[in-house]
Design a protein around this motif. Structure first.
Motif, mmCIF file in Angstrom:
data_model
loop_
_atom_site.group_PDB
_atom_site.id
_atom_site.type_symbol
_atom_site.label_atom_id
_atom_site.label_comp_id
_atom_site.label_asym_id
_atom_site.label_seq_id
_atom_site.Cartn_x
_atom_site.Cartn_y
_atom_site.Cartn_z
ATOM 1 N N ALA A 232 -32.628 -7.741 2.276
ATOM 2 C CA ALA A 232 -31.717 -8.384 3.223
ATOM 3 C C ALA A 232 -30.713 -9.241 2.482
ATOM 4 O O ALA A 232 -29.752 -9.714 3.052
ATOM 5 N N ARG A 233 -30.942 -9.469 1.228
ATOM 6 C CA ARG A 233 -30.017 -10.332 0.506
ATOM 7 C C ARG A 233 -29.466 -9.648 -0.735
ATOM 8 O O ARG A 233 -30.111 -8.807 -1.329
ATOM 9 N N LYS B 35 -29.530 -4.356 3.515
ATOM 10 C CA LYS B 35 -29.467 -4.308 4.981
ATOM 11 C C LYS B 35 -28.279 -5.140 5.449
ATOM 12 O O LYS B 35 -28.080 -6.222 4.919
ATOM 13 N N PRO B 36 -27.526 -4.734 6.425
ATOM 14 C CA PRO B 36 -27.607 -3.444 7.104
ATOM 15 C C PRO B 36 -26.803 -2.395 6.331
ATOM 16 O O PRO B 36 -25.810 -2.722 5.708
ATOM 17 N N PHE B 37 -27.256 -1.150 6.399
ATOM 18 C CA PHE B 37 -26.591 -0.089 5.637
ATOM 19 C C PHE B 37 -26.151 1.007 6.591
ATOM 20 O O PHE B 37 -26.550 1.028 7.760
ATOM 21 N N LYS B 38 -25.329 1.898 6.089
ATOM 22 C CA LYS B 38 -24.924 3.067 6.881
ATOM 23 C C LYS B 38 -25.967 4.151 6.686
ATOM 24 O O LYS B 38 -26.496 4.305 5.590
ATOM 25 N N ASN B 39 -26.236 4.898 7.739
ATOM 26 C CA ASN B 39 -27.213 5.988 7.651
ATOM 27 C C ASN B 39 -26.856 6.958 6.535
ATOM 28 O O ASN B 39 -27.709 7.385 5.764
#
Lengths: 419, 235
Positions: free
Chosen positions: B87-88, B108-112
């Motif tokens: 997350a970081r 996170k957050p990432f693209k699929n």
């Protein structure tokens, strides 16, 4: 506490001990008592000496001599005694003042040794109490602000996990878009855009909390600023073309400086995006220049601009220009605040200047060496050659002519600059 | 994505958030992968042994036993590709994960699409098409059997380390920048974190160099990147 054998005094009952040590304690504790006793002692000695002289007199001259000697000695003694007393008081005051000054400088752990119970001792005790209260308050404030920073940082991190899930779901829906009816398609597309916006806001909040916590650090490289700006402009070009806005770079040769490339790129991206958003499709000019001490980037648009009084406020967090203005642009209100922090981290400046209808200027000035302070910028903030006029009434003989507030060229024509 | 016998490749998802784990599995299954979920670090190692995955997605921040610890334990017994979820972007977190043996990490957050691209890069093995036998320094690499030998003695490398070594060995004349290696070995289409390269070159050197202090298999080209060491002259 220590292993010393008890003195006779310590073996006595408490009450008796207190009575016997009372004079000594009184002597130690009171300055006025010490002064009085000293003066009385001096006067006694002088009277005794004077008396001895007078008793032994032969003539009136002798008496006069005796009185004279006593008088002079009295003067000298009184002078010495008062000097000693004044000195003692002054030394004590100096001690208090030096500690008070230390506390004022922020050295909150400094305290005075308090002895006795006279006015000076009370002063010392009050200074100590003040310092203690102050350091307590500051500790409390620091704790509160540390907690707030931690809170922002924790919230940003905690929000990431649900955001990740939601984002994955929205992308999955987007992949299936062609199977939906028109309304659902639009809903999915809105969902997607807003999630992106949410993500940007979250990242910005986290970045801001890093600045607030003092956790932001510079990664310095000695680099050519012009090539960094050129690369960034090339990246922005498709967006500028899509918005039908000319994006022009004015720079010559190389401008070398020590700076954090990532942060400067971020500032540029923000300034150019803002200029594209508010520039009303008129040309945007980016200038780069430098001298031995400083380098500067100036981004100038010819859009709607803002009131000059707002030049400072545009950098405030979540500031919005005209509240009635439609919010159809991407910014979340933290962009310029982050840019300002980025500039300040370099020991640099980020400034704005604008006039409604004339456009806006943003100027970033960085020292060539961040360890040396800035004195001036190699580029002007205001457009050169501009005259600023308040409302005035001019008479041309036939009638009054109103010259309205605004920017004018020196020759009296309405100001429109190309730089 | 299918394995050699046509059955789907397996991915173990280790994440304490049930919804995120479910979503991850939906995406992975949609891409043709078989998945299993482990919610805690304590169960992850056992799940790895029983499920025998081709790749592990591992959350760094797990309650109880941390992702870093899990990574270290799995790495001690297998070279299975591990991609960390974090997350970081904070430096310590990422570096700790890489040093524990993670092949790659994703924030996170990432693209699929980004997630799948990284997973694919780790699952797709560079198999020998043109040359199956290459040498680098005094090592001989067999791209078909994925083995590296020094004088008949086999050296154990993780698949990632093998790919990295093979990428350098295939073009011995070329100096590789870290960015090019990120693209070739890690499958990054945009700029990635060059620390990935630095950390894994160090790990690789520790295994293949006779003297890691003075490397002669993976040679640093100052200011540019890395290149393969000259092939050993016949003794």
């Amino acid at each position: 506490m220590n292993e010393q054998a008890p003195t006779i005094l310590e073996l006595m009952p408490d009450q008796l001990q207190r009575v016997l040590t009372a004079p000594a304690r009184l002597w130690r504790s009171s300055l006025s008592l010490r002064v009085m006793v000293t003066i009385l002692a001096v006067a006694g000695v002088l009277m005794a000496v004077g008396g001895a002289f007078i008793l032994d007199y032969d003539s009136v001259d002798d008496i006069r001599d005796a009185v004279f000697v006593v008088f002079i000695s009295a003067l000298v003694l009184i002078a010495i005694v008062s000097l000693a007393i004044v000195r003692q008081v002054i030394l004590e005051l100096r001690r208090v003042s030096s500690v008070a000054a230390g506390v004022a400088r922020g050295d909150l752990n400094r305290r005075l040794k308090v002895s006795g119970s006279d006015d000076l001792a009370m002063l010392a005790a009050s200074v100590n109490a003040m310092a203690a209260t102050l350091s307590g308050q500051i500790a409390k404030l620091e704790e509160a602000s540390e907690m707030q920073r931690r809170f922002v940082s924790d919230v940003s991190h905690e929000l990431r996990t649900p955001l990740t899930t939601v984002k994955m779901a929205s992308e999955l829906l987007e992949d299936e878009q062609d199977q939906f009816d028109e309304v659902t398609q639009r809903a999915v597309s809105l969902l997607h855009t807003e999630i992106e916006r949410f993500e940007v806001l979250l990242n910005d909040l986290l970045e801001m909390s890093r600045f607030d916590a003092g956790a932001a650090t510079l990664t310095l490289e000695t680099t050519d600023l012009v090539s960094v700006v050129r690369a960034e402009i090339e990246q922005m070009m498709p967006l500028a073309i899509a918005q039908e806005t000319p994006l022009i770079l004015h720079a010559k040769g190389q401008v070398m400086a020590q700076f954090d490339v990532r942060r400067v790129q971020r500032i540029l991206r923000n300034l150019i995006t803002n200029a594209l958003d508010y520039g009303e499709h008129r040309s945007i000019v980016v200038q780069v220049a430098g001298n031995d001490h400083a380098v500067a980037i100036r981004v100038r648009d010819h859009g709607q601009g803002f009131e000059p009084e707002q030049a400072e406020r545009v950098f405030a967090r979540f500031w919005r220009g005209d509240p009635s203005r439609k919010r159809n642009f991407g910014g979340n209100g933290l962009g310029l605040a982050i840019c300002k922090e980025d500039a300040m981290l370099h020991g640099g400046w980020l400034e704005a200047w604008s006039l409604p209808g004339v456009g806006a200027v943003f100027r970033l000035t960085l020292p060539t060496d961040p360890s040396v302070g800035l004195m001036e910028s190699p580029l002007p903030l205001r457009p050169p050659g501009m005259v600023w006029r308040e409302d005035e009434i001019k008479s041309d003989g036939r009638g009054n002519l109103r010259v309205s507030k605004g920017a004018w060229n020196q020759d009296g024509t309405k100001f429109e600059d190309a730089t | 994505m299918k394995g050699p016998q046509g059955q789907p490749k397996r991915v173990l998802v280790v994440d304490d958030d049930a919804h995120l784990a479910e979503m991850l599995q939906l995406i992975l299954q949609r891409a043709g992968l078989e998945t299993k979920w482990s919610a805690t670090g304590e169960n992850a190692v056992a799940a790895f042994r029983s499920f025998n995955p081709a790749l592990i997605l591992l959350d760094v921040m797990l309650p109880g036993k941390s992702g870093i610890q899990v990574c270290r334990e799995i790495r001690a017994e297998s070279g299975v590709p591990i991609i960390m979820l974090t997350a970081r972007t904070d430096t310590q977190d990422v570096v700790a994960g890489l040093e524990a043996g993670a092949d790659d990490y994703i924030v996170k957050p990432f693209k699929n699409a980004e997630l799948l691209a990284r997973i694919n890069a780790r699952l797709r093995r560079t198999s020998g098409t043109d040359v199956s036998q290459v040498t680098i320094g005094d090592l001989s690499i067999n791209a078909q059997s994925h083995t590296v030998c020094r004088g008949g003695e086999q050296i154990d490398l993780t698949p990632l380390e093998f790919d990295l070594l093979l990428a350098l060995a295939r073009r011995p004349q070329q100096v590789f920048t870290r960015e090019v290696l990120l693209e070739d070995v890690w499958g990054y289409r945009h700029a990635g974190d060059t620390r990935l390269v630095n950390v894994h070159v160090q790990r690789l050197r520790a295994k293949v160099e006779l003297d890691p202090e003075r490397p002669c298999i993976v040679v640093t080209v100052r200011g540019i990147g890395y290149r393969a060491g000259a092939p050993a002259t016949d003794e």
